[in-house]
Design a protein around this motif. Structure first.
Motif, PDB file in Angstrom:
ATOM      1  N   LEU A  22       0.836  -1.198   0.000  1.00 62.42           N
ATOM      2  CA  LEU A  22       0.000   0.000   0.000  1.00 62.42           C
ATOM      3  C   LEU A  22       0.871   1.249   0.000  1.00 62.42           C
ATOM      4  N   LEU A  23       1.917   1.267   0.826  1.00 57.70           N
ATOM      5  CA  LEU A  23       2.824   2.416   0.847  1.00 57.70           C
ATOM      6  C   LEU A  23       3.558   2.544  -0.486  1.00 57.70           C
ATOM      7  N   ARG A  26       1.262   4.121  -3.017  1.00 54.46           N
ATOM      8  CA  ARG A  26       1.058   5.555  -2.773  1.00 54.46           C
ATOM      9  C   ARG A  26       2.263   6.359  -3.261  1.00 54.46           C
ATOM     10  N   LEU A  27       3.433   5.858  -3.000  1.00 54.30           N
ATOM     11  CA  LEU A  27       4.640   6.546  -3.445  1.00 54.30           C
ATOM     12  C   LEU A  27       4.721   6.587  -4.968  1.00 54.30           C
ATOM     13  N   ALA A  28       4.421   5.463  -5.612  1.00 55.39           N
ATOM     14  CA  ALA A  28       4.469   5.409  -7.075  1.00 55.39           C
ATOM     15  C   ALA A  28       3.454   6.361  -7.698  1.00 55.39           C
ATOM     16  N   ALA A  29       2.258   6.425  -7.114  1.00 58.99           N
ATOM     17  CA  ALA A  29       1.228   7.316  -7.635  1.00 58.99           C
ATOM     18  C   ALA A  29       1.656   8.780  -7.491  1.00 58.99           C
ATOM     19  N   VAL A  80      10.517  -0.752  -0.780  1.00 56.47           N
ATOM     20  CA  VAL A  80       9.762  -0.725   0.466  1.00 56.47           C
ATOM     21  C   VAL A  80       9.849  -2.089   1.141  1.00 56.47           C
ATOM     22  N   THR A  81      10.193  -2.077   2.414  1.00 60.93           N
ATOM     23  CA  THR A  81      10.315  -3.323   3.168  1.00 60.93           C
ATOM     24  C   THR A  81       9.564  -3.224   4.485  1.00 60.93           C
ATOM     25  N   ASP A 150       0.254   5.730  11.608  1.00 59.34           N
ATOM     26  CA  ASP A 150       0.483   6.801  10.628  1.00 59.34           C
ATOM     27  C   ASP A 150      -0.536   6.816   9.499  1.00 59.34           C
ATOM     28  N   TRP A 151      -1.187   5.699   9.247  1.00 60.42           N
ATOM     29  CA  TRP A 151      -2.090   5.633   8.106  1.00 60.42           C
ATOM     30  C   TRP A 151      -3.254   6.598   8.306  1.00 60.42           C
ATOM     31  N   GLY A 152      -3.453   7.445   7.325  1.00 60.49           N
ATOM     32  CA  GLY A 152      -4.503   8.455   7.404  1.00 60.49           C
ATOM     33  C   GLY A 152      -4.046   9.746   8.038  1.00 60.49           C
TER      34      GLY A 152
END
Length: 202
Positions: A22-23, A26-29, A80-81, A150-152
């Protein structure tokens, strides 16, 4: 400069769905909003068996070889790990262990990690950044760590946007430098600059 650049996302999440993936998405987008990129995702989980075989027999299977080729040919990487035992996962590290040693030289890389608690946020600086510096990649200044809480949160969104902007800028700048290498300014050694000014070295 190429019209469309190749962005490869290496995600080492182990579950489906995965906060790591998911992270990564988001970074790629966020990068895609800033620069024209073709995004390819490498799920390291799917390569686990071939990575193990590569260690024992020295040969990459078809899927692993394709992933290695994608990483080597990328204009930029997002890696991402998840965090295990205060560091990157063993599977994540193993993937980069079986890459050609020069595959990441000069390549822009955005580092990111996920974990259950904010106490592991320094993993970016004590584990991931040194690893990619050793591989001679160009690591963007801002790393992104996402703990469960941290999400949101606004802070995570800000870090994602800042890091994505840095990666897009590096990809664009390095691609332009590669295309215009003959016109690139020449670096003059400091001693020579002093000599031209008539200043004696200290």
């Amino acid at each position: 400069m190429k019209d469309t650049m190749r962005l490869v996302v290496v995600s080492a999440g182990l579950t489906v769905p995965s906060s790591t993936r998911l992270l990564a998405d988001r970074l790629a987008a966020a990068v895609d909003r800033r620069a024209p990129v073709d995004v390819q995702v490498v799920e390291v989980r799917d390569l686990a068996v071939e990575i193990a075989h590569n260690f024992t027999n020295g040969f990459a299977g078809k899927a692993l070889a394709a992933a290695q080729e994608a990483v080597a040919g990328a204009d930029g990487l997002i890696v991402v790990t998840p965090v295990f035992s205060a560091s990157y996962s063993g599977l994540f590290k193993s993937f980069f262990d079986v890459l050609d040693r020069d595959a990441l030289t000069g390549k822009p890389v955005l580092i990111a990690a996920t974990g259950g608690t904010g106490r592991h946020s320094l993993v970016l600086e004590h584990a991931l950044r040194p690893l990619f510096a050793y591989l001679r990649a160009v690591v963007v200044p801002t790393g992104v760590y996402a703990a469960s809480e941290d999400w949101g949160a606004e802070g995570l969104a800000e870090r994602v946007e800042r890091a994505a902007g840095e990666l897009a800028g590096l990809m664009t700048g390095l691609s332009a430098a590669g295309a215009d290498a003959e016109d690139a300014p020449q670096v003059v050694p400091f001693a020579e600059q002093l000599a031209r000014l008539g200043v004696a070295g200290a």
